[in-house]
Design a protein around this motif. Sequence first.
Motif, PDB file in Angstrom:
ATOM      1  N   ARG A   1       0.849  -1.189   0.000  1.00  0.00           N
ATOM      2  CA  ARG A   1       0.000   0.000   0.000  1.00  0.00           C
ATOM      3  C   ARG A   1       0.887   1.243   0.000  1.00  0.00           C
ATOM      4  O   ARG A   1       1.800   1.367   0.820  1.00  0.00           O
TER       5      ARG A   1
ATOM      6  N   ASP B   1      -3.123   6.087  -1.085  1.00  0.00           N
ATOM      7  CA  ASP B   1      -4.440   5.436  -1.083  1.00  0.00           C
ATOM      8  C   ASP B   1      -4.538   4.355  -2.149  1.00  0.00           C
ATOM      9  O   ASP B   1      -5.621   4.002  -2.588  1.00  0.00           O
TER      10      ASP B   1
ATOM     11  N   VAL C   1      -3.228   0.404  -3.710  1.00  0.00           N
ATOM     12  CA  VAL C   1      -2.656  -0.916  -3.455  1.00  0.00           C
ATOM     13  C   VAL C   1      -2.070  -1.434  -4.757  1.00  0.00           C
ATOM     14  O   VAL C   1      -2.720  -1.383  -5.811  1.00  0.00           O
TER      15      VAL C   1
ATOM     16  N   THR D   1      -5.523  -0.725  -7.332  1.00  0.00           N
ATOM     17  CA  THR D   1      -6.348   0.473  -7.202  1.00  0.00           C
ATOM     18  C   THR D   1      -6.200   1.277  -8.488  1.00  0.00           C
ATOM     19  O   THR D   1      -5.136   1.829  -8.756  1.00  0.00           O
TER      20      THR D   1
END
Length: 273
Positions: A200, A203, A205, A259
Amino acid sequence: MHVAGLFLYPVKSLRGCAVPAVELDALGFVGDRRFLVVDPTGKFLTQRTVPRMALITARLSAGTMTLSADGAGQIVVPTAPDPHAPVRLVSIWKSEGLQAEDCGPVAAAWLSTALGQTCHLVRIGPAFSRPIIKATARPGDVVSFADAYPLLALSEGSLAHLNDRIQENHGEPVTMDRFRPNLVIDGCAAFAEDTWTRVRIGDTVLRNGGPCARCIMTTTDQLTGERLGKEPLKTLATFRRDATDPSDVNFGVNLIHETKLGTIRLGDAVMPL
């Protein structure tokens, strides 16, 4: 661990630029490798065969990209897709028949003069589609004009360890830009990035896509375009050979962003999951 460097390469294999923060979209860092230089057949060109590509700087601003080189002046190209642009079929490694937008004769002429060979500049548009074809990809994972993966990470600790070994072999240390990372990580042991399964950052991954096999581009000075000998490949070959393919030497890790929308900033914590 934290993010110590962020880099965009707007045109594959041209000189990149450091940035304080990046946005992510489906293809990776917004603005990264969204343009490509191709020969008249549509085959991609890189510093592997055209080392003087390192002499051309690509910088992004609102709605435009500026290419510049000493003695060649500069040219400004829109970054937004153009519905009237002709489509050119291009190839990158095993990804063939990719539909890209031709950026026009003016850009082609400027680049051809700067590089000393006939070439064209193309851009990603709505018709572009390129799934990641590596085994670590999942449905929906796509990539830009990068070699194979959206992102490349390398740690300061890994570079320091490599340079120690190069100097033990009486060679000159190499700089980070020779490896053209997107993400530079500090605060970890050498090669810690190899061990991440998922990580991570900010914000977002990201998933480990596998090690990055290195090529002759790493021997090219990114400011002069000159080949500088056998380092760092010579030293990497003594301790970083791939276990499954000994012809490869690995340095850094490829990442796939799970993400698809997010932001990464300098100083963001890096937390393995």
